[in-house]
Motif scaffolding. Structure first.
Motif, PDB file in Angstrom:
ATOM      1  N   VAL A 172       0.853  -1.187   0.000  1.00 57.78           N
ATOM      2  CA  VAL A 172       0.000   0.000   0.000  1.00 57.78           C
ATOM      3  C   VAL A 172       0.888   1.235   0.000  1.00 57.78           C
ATOM      4  O   VAL A 172       1.658   1.448   0.938  1.00 57.78           O
ATOM      5  CB  VAL A 172      -0.932   0.014   1.226  1.00 57.78           C
ATOM      6  CG1 VAL A 172      -1.846   1.244   1.183  1.00 57.78           C
ATOM      7  CG2 VAL A 172      -1.767  -1.256   1.299  1.00 57.78           C
ATOM      8  N   ALA A 173       0.788   2.025  -1.028  1.00 55.36           N
ATOM      9  CA  ALA A 173       1.593   3.243  -1.163  1.00 55.36           C
ATOM     10  C   ALA A 173       3.080   2.963  -0.978  1.00 55.36           C
ATOM     11  O   ALA A 173       3.807   3.710  -0.318  1.00 55.36           O
ATOM     12  CB  ALA A 173       1.120   4.300  -0.169  1.00 55.36           C
ATOM     13  N   ASP A 212      -3.275   2.051  -2.881  1.00 56.61           N
ATOM     14  CA  ASP A 212      -3.131   3.312  -2.164  1.00 56.61           C
ATOM     15  C   ASP A 212      -4.028   3.445  -0.942  1.00 56.61           C
ATOM     16  O   ASP A 212      -3.953   4.445  -0.228  1.00 56.61           O
ATOM     17  CB  ASP A 212      -3.426   4.498  -3.099  1.00 56.61           C
ATOM     18  CG  ASP A 212      -2.331   4.701  -4.130  1.00 56.61           C
ATOM     19  OD1 ASP A 212      -1.151   4.711  -3.745  1.00 56.61           O
ATOM     20  OD2 ASP A 212      -2.659   4.839  -5.320  1.00 56.61           O
ATOM     21  N   SER A 213      -4.897   2.458  -0.702  1.00 52.18           N
ATOM     22  CA  SER A 213      -5.850   2.596   0.400  1.00 52.18           C
ATOM     23  C   SER A 213      -6.377   1.238   0.835  1.00 52.18           C
ATOM     24  O   SER A 213      -6.149   0.223   0.172  1.00 52.18           O
ATOM     25  CB  SER A 213      -7.019   3.493  -0.014  1.00 52.18           C
ATOM     26  OG  SER A 213      -7.735   2.917  -1.090  1.00 52.18           O
ATOM     27  N   SER A 226      -5.855   5.827   3.641  1.00 50.82           N
ATOM     28  CA  SER A 226      -5.506   6.152   2.261  1.00 50.82           C
ATOM     29  C   SER A 226      -4.279   7.055   2.228  1.00 50.82           C
ATOM     30  O   SER A 226      -4.052   7.863   3.139  1.00 50.82           O
ATOM     31  CB  SER A 226      -6.676   6.833   1.547  1.00 50.82           C
ATOM     32  OG  SER A 226      -7.123   7.972   2.264  1.00 50.82           O
ATOM     33  N   HIS A 227      -3.488   6.916   1.179  1.00 47.14           N
ATOM     34  CA  HIS A 227      -2.257   7.670   1.031  1.00 47.14           C
ATOM     35  C   HIS A 227      -2.580   9.127   0.740  1.00 47.14           C
ATOM     36  O   HIS A 227      -3.341   9.438  -0.174  1.00 47.14           O
ATOM     37  CB  HIS A 227      -1.431   7.071  -0.109  1.00 47.14           C
ATOM     38  CG  HIS A 227      -0.034   7.573  -0.163  1.00 47.14           C
ATOM     39  ND1 HIS A 227       0.621   7.845  -1.343  1.00 47.14           N
ATOM     40  CD2 HIS A 227       0.852   7.848   0.827  1.00 47.14           C
ATOM     41  CE1 HIS A 227       1.845   8.259  -1.081  1.00 47.14           C
ATOM     42  NE2 HIS A 227       2.014   8.273   0.219  1.00 47.14           N
TER      43      HIS A 227
END
Length: 218
Positions: free
Chosen positions: A35-36, A57-58, A93-94
């Motif tokens: 993630v990210a 990203d989330s 989330s990023h």
């Protein structure tokens, strides 16, 4: 409001799970995600329901009150048993370019929360000076102005509006976090926040993730 009730019913009734509840910690499945750009190791017990997912990203996961344990059964069954209010949700989330203080000020302006009601649950409680806007907009409880952390809650808008939800927004590094829960748990916001952050931190490795969740199967 009837629309809100129907939406929540759909969320809980559709969240049917095809995976059986594990009997002990040795059966816990840990899934690895990126993630990210960072590795996350998340027990399947938090992501196995419909609407729960983790992307690049989330992620959106579900927990049981007070925000640390896996759900003890199917969301639909828990709803039928009158236990729906104990479902805690986390959306992370990023947000690499976010400026927390500006985000907080924007949300206060967005909800028209221009009047300080006073201290409540150790937080500054803001509402609307306009009586009409006060009916339809969310109140805001400021947790930390410097860190851009706040809680906003919906309001009861009629006799058929049985569900009011709160969202606690804050940051962990460059990750934007939003915890959502029933408003009846607002007095325990700090306890829920601490539990959710501890759970999130445990996702740093498969060992820490397994050790954290294992205590709920002893």
């Amino acid at each position: 409001m009837l629309k809100n009730i129907v939406s929540l019913l759909i969320i809980f009734l559709v969240c049917a799970c095809s995976v059986e509840q594990v009997a002990d910690s040795t059966q816990i499945q840990i899934k690895e995600y990126e993630v990210a750009g960072r590795e996350m190791h998340i027990p399947d017990a938090y992501t196995r329901f419909a609407h729960s997912s983790v992307g690049i990203d989330s992620g959106f996961i579900q927990m049981w009150y007070p925000g640390d344990a896996p759900l003890p059964g199917e969301p639909g069954d828990l709803f039928d048993q009158g236990e729906w209010d104990k479902n805690i949700r986390l959306l992370f989330s990023h947000a690499p370019k976010a400026v927390p203080q500006k985000t907080l000020n924007h949300m206060i302006d967005h909800h028209g929360a221009d009047t300080l009601v006073g201290k409540e649950y150790g937080l500054e409680h803001y509402s609307q000076s306009d009586e009409y806007e006060r009916i339809f907009r969310r109140d805001v409880w400021v947790v930390d102005k410097e860190e851009g952390s706040w809680i906003s809650c919906s309001k009861k808008q009629g006799d058929d509006d049985f569900i009011q939800l709160c969202s606690h927004n804050f940051y962990v590094g460059d990750m934007s976090m939003k915890i959502t829960y029933n408003k009846i748990h607002l007095p325990e916001w700090q306890k829920i926040h601490e539990n959710v952050v501890a759970l999130y931190d445990s996702f740093s490795s498969s060992e820490t993730a397994r050790a954290y969740v294992a205590k709920f199967y002893q």
